[in-house]
Structures are given as C-alpha cells and as structure tokens.
Design a protein around this motif. Sequence first.
Motif, short mmCIF file in Angstrom:
data_model
loop_
_atom_site.label_atom_id
_atom_site.label_comp_id
_atom_site.label_asym_id
_atom_site.label_seq_id
_atom_site.Cartn_x
_atom_site.Cartn_y
_atom_site.Cartn_z
N LEU A 39 0.82 -1.21 0.00
CA LEU A 39 0.00 0.00 0.00
C LEU A 39 0.86 1.27 0.00
CD1 LEU A 39 -2.77 -1.04 2.59
CD2 LEU A 39 -2.60 -1.59 0.16
N GLN A 40 2.15 1.09 -0.12
CA GLN A 40 3.07 2.24 -0.14
C GLN A 40 2.82 3.10 -1.38
OE1 GLN A 40 4.85 4.76 1.09
NE2 GLN A 40 5.94 3.23 2.33
N ARG A 41 3.19 4.34 -1.33
CA ARG A 41 3.21 5.19 -2.53
C ARG A 41 4.02 4.49 -3.62
NH1 ARG A 41 5.15 11.21 -1.48
NH2 ARG A 41 4.33 11.43 -3.61
N GLY A 42 3.52 4.53 -4.83
CA GLY A 42 4.24 3.90 -5.92
C GLY A 42 4.07 2.38 -5.98
N GLY A 43 3.34 1.82 -5.03
CA GLY A 43 2.97 0.41 -5.12
C GLY A 43 3.95 -0.58 -4.53
N VAL A 50 9.52 3.25 -11.05
CA VAL A 50 8.33 3.95 -10.57
C VAL A 50 8.68 4.80 -9.36
CG1 VAL A 50 6.02 3.68 -9.57
CG2 VAL A 50 6.76 2.16 -11.43
N ALA A 51 9.40 4.20 -8.44
CA ALA A 51 9.73 4.89 -7.19
C ALA A 51 10.64 6.08 -7.43
CB ALA A 51 10.42 3.90 -6.24
N THR A 52 11.61 5.92 -8.30
CA THR A 52 12.52 7.03 -8.56
C THR A 52 11.80 8.15 -9.30
OG1 THR A 52 14.39 5.50 -8.63
CG2 THR A 52 14.72 7.66 -9.63
N ALA A 53 10.94 7.79 -10.25
CA ALA A 53 10.15 8.80 -10.95
C ALA A 53 9.27 9.58 -9.98
CB ALA A 53 9.30 8.14 -12.03
N LEU A 54 8.64 8.84 -9.08
CA LEU A 54 7.76 9.46 -8.08
C LEU A 54 8.55 10.40 -7.17
CD1 LEU A 54 5.29 7.30 -5.94
CD2 LEU A 54 6.71 9.05 -4.90
N ALA A 55 9.69 9.93 -6.69
CA ALA A 55 10.47 10.75 -5.77
C ALA A 55 11.04 11.98 -6.47
CB ALA A 55 11.61 9.91 -5.17
#
Lengths: 302, 302
Positions: free
Chosen positions: B37-41, B72-77
Amino acid sequence: MTTRTDIETAHARIRTDIRRTPLLWLDPALCLKLECLQRGGTFKPRGAFNRLRSAGDLSRGVVAASGGNHGVATALAAQALGARADIFVPEISAAAKRTRILAHGANLVVGGATYFDALAASTKHAEATGAVVVHAYDQPEVLAGQGTVALEWQQDAPGLTHVLVAVGGGGLIGGMAAWYAGQGVQVIAVEPETSRALHAAMQAGRPVDVPVSGVAADSLGARSAGALMFEIARHHVAQCVLVADDAITAAQKHLWQTAQVVAEPGGAAAMAALLCGAFVPPPGARVGVLVCGANCDPGSVG
Amino acid sequence: MTTRTDIETAHARIRTDIRRTPLLWLDPALCLKLECLQRGGTFKPRGAFNRLRSAGDLSRGVVAASGGNHGVATALAAQALGARADIFVPEISAAAKRTRILAHGANLVVGGATYFDALAASTKHAEATGAVVVHAYDQPEVLAGQGTVALEWQQDAPGLTHVLVAVGGGGLIGGMAAWYAGQGVQVIAVEPETSRALHAAMQAGRPVDVPVSGVAADSLGARSAGALMFEIARHHVAQCVLVADDAITAAQKHLWQTAQVVAEPGGAAAMAALLCGAFVPPPGARVGVLVCGANCDPGSVG
C-alpha cells in the motif's frame, strides 16, 4: 438506543473473531480505515458475530437474508461457531458473494427479485425452524457490532473531525454514529443517488420505501432505512450526501491507482463523496473515510 | 555497513515522503506488513527518497535503471522533489509499471533484454549528464531507506520472532537485516527457484551471476546480489528459502481470497514460503510476512 457501553461490550465479545482493521493515512488530514480487509471482505462479520455470540443456543441453526455481504458474514460467523446457516439471497446478488457464502458451508437459497423478497422467505424459514435470525441491519446486536468499527477508529485515530460512511440499510452508520455521539466527530452519511433510503427517511421524518438501482445496489440497495438506525441517525448523523454511479466507479479506480486498495462499489462510495466534492471538508478538517467492503472481482477496479 | 543509526536518520529524513504502511494480523501469530500500500505500489520509494534527499543538488536530473518498480519509485520521488528523471527499463518490464513511470512525469527509455543492459545505458547517461544515480539496491542510502520498513515494523509489532522478506537484488532485506541485527528477530530470505541470486551468493561466498526467469522475474529477477547487502546478509540473514512459481501464484490468490490484499508475484513470494512449507515456523513463533508490492493488474490475483 444503542449506547457506547453496548458497543464496548460487543467489542469485548467479538474481538478475537474479527480483525482489527488497519488505518492508512494518505496524507496528514486523510485517514482510510481499511475495513475492506476484514474477514469475509466487509464490516458485516462484526454484527453477525455479536448477534450469534449474544444468542446463546444456535442448535436450531442460523438464518439471514442478504444481498450478499451480510450473507457471507453470517455464513462465516455460523461456520466459526459450529452452527448451520441458511442464507436467502435475491437474484441480483453478485456471483463473487454467492461463491463466498457457499465457501463458508452455508445453504444458499436464491429467490426473489429484491432483498425484501429474500427477507420474507427467510422469515418463514425462521418461523418454521426456530433458527436464530441475523438481520442485515435493523437489530440491536447488529448495530452494536458494526459500531465497533468506530470504537477502533477513535482509539487508533483520536484526532479525526469527520468520518464518511456509506449507507445501505444503515446498520453500520447507526452503530458508528452511536459511538461517536457527543465526541466532537461529525459522521457524514454517503448514499448513491439511486439508493437513497436514509435521505428519503430524513426528508419524510421516518423510514420510507425508495427504489434502488445502480452500481452499488447489491451492497447498498436497501429499500428503506432501519427503524433502529433512524432514531440514531436523526440525532447523530451530521450530514447526508449523495454520489453518482460514475463517481463511485472513479473512486474505485482512484483507490486502486493511488493506494493499491480494492473496494467494491459500495465500499468506495464514501471515498467518492470526497473526490467528487459531494462532501467538502472545512479548513483544518481531519477526515476519515471508511472503505467498507471488497467482495468483488479484483479486476473490476483497474 | 548500514547501521541502525543510518536507518533512523533515513526515517527522519523521509517520513513525510512515504506512508507508514499498516499491519494486518491474520491471527495472533501471523502479522502482514502491507508495504504493497506504499506510494508507488512497493517499498522502493523509501530508498529513492532517502538517496535523493541525501544527494542535495538535483539540478542535473536523476537517473535510474529498473525492471520497473524502482523506476516507478525514482520517478515518483524525483517528481515530488521537482527534478527531471530518466528511467531506463529492460524490455521485460511490465506494462503496468511503465504506465506508472510515465504517470510520474519521467522520461522512459526502453532498451535491452535485461536489467543489466538498462543499467549500462543508465550509467552512460549519468556520465554524460551528471545526473544523480539511484541504484536499485546496491547503494548505502538505498539500503538505509529500505531498512525503514523494519524500523516501523519493530515499533508497531515488537514481539515478532521471524520476518519473511522476498529478495531480488537484496536492497530491502539488506536494510531490514541491518535493522534487526542483534534484536532477536530472525530474518528469512525468500527467493523464487528461478531467480536465486542470494542463494548463489551464499553458496559461493560472494555475489555471482545467476540466470533469472519465472513469474516474479520483473521484480525479483536480479542477476546478482548486491555487494553491500551481501556483507549484511551473510551475518544477519538467518535462513534462505526457495519457492516455486506455482507457490507464488497460489499465495497471490490466497492473499486476495482471505484478506482482499492484492500483491504482485514478487510481493507474494514471502507469503508463498509460509503457505507452501518452504519455511516452517518453530512452535511459539510469531511470524511477520512482508507483502512488498502490488504493481500489477489487479485482475491477475483473482
């Protein structure tokens, strides 16, 4: 009327039967309670377990009428307590819910177009057999059981100012409003535009029949608000808002895309009210949104 | 080597960037941490935010190579911190993950058959531009960021005796094992039979290349364990177990059917180890299972 003591008693009775469902904070002012992760896929086992554990003798079996989710919950609770369950469901009930009812070992009786047809058949069955009736919403033990959602939420997130709750027959919001009464938390009722039993009751000053349809009808499509919940709601529900079907569907997608949470239409209705602007939080509000069910095809939310 | 202090510092740095993911107790001896359920999945934004917030100047952009979730996580951050991101992904990356990368405003570069091809291209890009590199697993700030999962878990569930964690390149379990070192909690590594980089490293005494395939390859398919994580794992990972692809798929279905939780294959691998008997808890164990990702088609779990 349901009291906080009734709800505390219910929680002590059922706490090992149910899951204490977790909170997910999407931002510091928005808290989801993920009741969709409850046993049986919705909040309903809280009321069913409280009713059955209060009833004592279950040797003549258990009976419920339900569009689906309450049937799943009653079947689950009866199975856990070693009792026979007969579950009467209308023809519109979702396949996923019927499958879950059968998976819990219940006898499934499909008949009638609406919930009320199933209810009539279940009442006949109860009269003939002496089975313990678990009402989907209009029973004191059921209200107190559903109210345990609010007890947990207040303990785990004491600073909320508003909580948004979807309404079908009103057992859930009735129990929750009874818990939050006088606590400084505004309880907001959310109904589909096409299943507005509580709206209609508030306007009429008493529960009245309404037509039901729409994407959430199989979980929220009660023809009238419960008599017991209405006495609570008229005093302790701060506001009633309506959401369109497309707002519900959009909320399901939003919950999946932003939080990887699956909710059925009725389970996403409260979130829909926030997203579509049917409810606008005042400045400084800290809002709780109850995601109350996930008995659906998971592929339906993507 | 990553220390508990590094992880505490990371948590203080990123705590408002990430979600403190909730726990779901399935029974008194089984606790899921729903990092899905974390941001970015997935858990990946923890490491990415910690790396970027530590880097200082992001004006030359950010670059990462990733089978998908780390991208995904790096793009989000990067988007959250106002930086340009270039994300290099191999051809096997899942469509759902590519869509999410693009949704976070990154430039997506698809090329090469494997993660290591994408990594090589991303390294060239970094050399040419001076962009800040966020490694998928073998970087101190990334390890410390992922270790914050364990910090939260120990605070929220202090009585666990074992935690099961899926392993790809090992950044997650490396950070978590660094946190739990000396705390009386056994950290159990779970790898697919067809992507066993940590197993191979443990047998060889150093990271070595392995072939990767199978249902979880797009998230767990690292060709070798990270050098930094291996020094932690050899001292602080108690046991490494393997799970078959069909056990992973069964675990996805189980998580959906019993808890309405969606997990991608890599996210369900730790649960698979418990369900298929690859890991058997000793009597009295209180087991934590990390559900670490849900970047998938939700319909794939039903």
